[in-house]
Scaffold this motif. Structure first.
Motif, PDB file in Angstrom:
ATOM      1  N   ALA A 182      -0.068 -50.287  86.485  1.00 22.21           N
ATOM      2  CA  ALA A 182       1.052 -49.484  85.999  1.00 22.21           C
ATOM      3  C   ALA A 182       1.781 -48.829  87.166  1.00 22.21           C
ATOM      4  O   ALA A 182       3.014 -48.708  87.156  1.00 22.21           O
ATOM      5  CB  ALA A 182       0.564 -48.423  85.022  1.00 22.21           C
ATOM      6  N   GLY A 183       1.061 -48.428  88.190  1.00 22.94           N
ATOM      7  CA  GLY A 183       1.683 -47.851  89.366  1.00 22.94           C
ATOM      8  C   GLY A 183       2.530 -48.860  90.125  1.00 22.94           C
ATOM      9  O   GLY A 183       3.607 -48.539  90.617  1.00 22.94           O
ATOM     10  N   VAL A 184       2.054 -50.108  90.213  1.00 23.01           N
ATOM     11  CA  VAL A 184       2.816 -51.157  90.883  1.00 23.01           C
ATOM     12  C   VAL A 184       4.101 -51.451  90.119  1.00 23.01           C
ATOM     13  O   VAL A 184       5.183 -51.555  90.705  1.00 23.01           O
ATOM     14  CB  VAL A 184       1.963 -52.439  91.054  1.00 23.01           C
ATOM     15  N   VAL A 185       4.006 -51.569  88.810  1.00 21.16           N
ATOM     16  CA  VAL A 185       5.190 -51.830  87.990  1.00 21.16           C
ATOM     17  C   VAL A 185       6.172 -50.661  88.097  1.00 21.16           C
ATOM     18  O   VAL A 185       7.382 -50.869  88.241  1.00 21.16           O
ATOM     19  CB  VAL A 185       4.793 -52.085  86.516  1.00 21.16           C
ATOM     20  N   SER A 186       5.677 -49.432  88.077  1.00 23.57           N
ATOM     21  CA  SER A 186       6.551 -48.266  88.217  1.00 23.57           C
ATOM     22  C   SER A 186       7.210 -48.235  89.588  1.00 23.57           C
ATOM     23  O   SER A 186       8.393 -47.903  89.713  1.00 23.57           O
ATOM     24  CB  SER A 186       5.751 -46.982  88.001  1.00 23.57           C
ATOM     25  N   GLY A 187       6.474 -48.596  90.622  1.00 22.06           N
ATOM     26  CA  GLY A 187       7.038 -48.648  91.964  1.00 22.06           C
ATOM     27  C   GLY A 187       8.137 -49.684  92.089  1.00 22.06           C
ATOM     28  O   GLY A 187       9.173 -49.436  92.716  1.00 22.06           O
ATOM     29  N   ILE A 188       7.928 -50.845  91.487  1.00 23.02           N
ATOM     30  CA  ILE A 188       8.960 -51.883  91.491  1.00 23.02           C
ATOM     31  C   ILE A 188      10.198 -51.392  90.751  1.00 23.02           C
ATOM     32  O   ILE A 188      11.328 -51.618  91.190  1.00 23.02           O
ATOM     33  CB  ILE A 188       8.414 -53.187  90.887  1.00 23.02           C
ATOM     34  N   ASN A 189      10.003 -50.703  89.628  1.00 25.11           N
ATOM     35  CA  ASN A 189      11.148 -50.154  88.882  1.00 25.11           C
ATOM     36  C   ASN A 189      11.923 -49.135  89.713  1.00 25.11           C
ATOM     37  O   ASN A 189      13.159 -49.133  89.703  1.00 25.11           O
ATOM     38  CB  ASN A 189      10.676 -49.514  87.577  1.00 25.11           C
ATOM     39  N   VAL A 190      11.217 -48.283  90.439  1.00 21.30           N
ATOM     40  CA  VAL A 190      11.891 -47.298  91.298  1.00 21.30           C
ATOM     41  C   VAL A 190      12.697 -48.016  92.374  1.00 21.30           C
ATOM     42  O   VAL A 190      13.849 -47.647  92.644  1.00 21.30           O
ATOM     43  CB  VAL A 190      10.862 -46.327  91.919  1.00 21.30           C
ATOM     44  N   LEU A 191      12.137 -49.043  92.984  1.00 22.77           N
ATOM     45  CA  LEU A 191      12.860 -49.783  94.022  1.00 22.77           C
ATOM     46  C   LEU A 191      14.099 -50.471  93.464  1.00 22.77           C
ATOM     47  O   LEU A 191      15.156 -50.489  94.111  1.00 22.77           O
ATOM     48  CB  LEU A 191      11.932 -50.804  94.676  1.00 22.77           C
ATOM     49  N   ILE A 192      13.996 -51.033  92.265  1.00 19.78           N
ATOM     50  CA  ILE A 192      15.155 -51.686  91.640  1.00 19.78           C
ATOM     51  C   ILE A 192      16.255 -50.656  91.361  1.00 19.78           C
ATOM     52  O   ILE A 192      17.435 -50.903  91.634  1.00 19.78           O
ATOM     53  CB  ILE A 192      14.739 -52.415  90.352  1.00 19.78           C
ATOM     54  N   ILE A 193      15.877 -49.502  90.840  1.00 24.61           N
ATOM     55  CA  ILE A 193      16.862 -48.472  90.518  1.00 24.61           C
ATOM     56  C   ILE A 193      17.526 -47.939  91.781  1.00 24.61           C
ATOM     57  O   ILE A 193      18.754 -47.789  91.842  1.00 24.61           O
ATOM     58  CB  ILE A 193      16.197 -47.334  89.714  1.00 24.61           C
ATOM     59  N   VAL A 194      16.738 -47.661  92.817  1.00 23.13           N
ATOM     60  CA  VAL A 194      17.300 -47.141  94.062  1.00 23.13           C
ATOM     61  C   VAL A 194      18.229 -48.165  94.701  1.00 23.13           C
ATOM     62  O   VAL A 194      19.312 -47.823  95.196  1.00 23.13           O
ATOM     63  CB  VAL A 194      16.172 -46.714  95.020  1.00 23.13           C
ATOM     64  N   THR A 195      17.836 -49.432  94.685  1.00 22.77           N
ATOM     65  CA  THR A 195      18.681 -50.485  95.251  1.00 22.77           C
ATOM     66  C   THR A 195      19.986 -50.612  94.476  1.00 22.77           C
ATOM     67  O   THR A 195      21.066 -50.733  95.076  1.00 22.77           O
ATOM     68  CB  THR A 195      17.934 -51.832  95.242  1.00 22.77           C
TER      69      THR A 195
END
Length: 67
Positions: A33-46
């Motif tokens: 869940a942390g990995v998926v959340s981290g990927i979501n944060v990176l997508i949003i920031v990008t």
């Protein structure tokens, strides 16, 4: 400090700070869940970085009509 004065690079750094609590969540709760959340944060920031880049002052090659 006015938010309009922030550059996209400054906002990128602030957005990447969101990875700190996501890492804490991933290590404390569920790693997947942390990995998926981290990927979501990176997508949003990008996406926000791309959306708020300065737009060049061109009109797609069109010249104004002087007629």
């Amino acid at each position: 400090m006015v938010l309009e004065d922030l550059s996209p690079r400054t906002a990128l750094v602030v957005g990447l700070l969101a990875l700190l609590p996501v890492t804490w969540y991933g290590l404390g709760s569920s790693l997947s869940a942390g990995v998926v959340s981290g990927i979501n944060v990176l997508i949003i920031v990008t996406a926000l970085y791309v959306a708020f880049e300065p737009v060049p002052d061109t009109h797609h090659g069109h010249e104004p009509n002087d007629a």
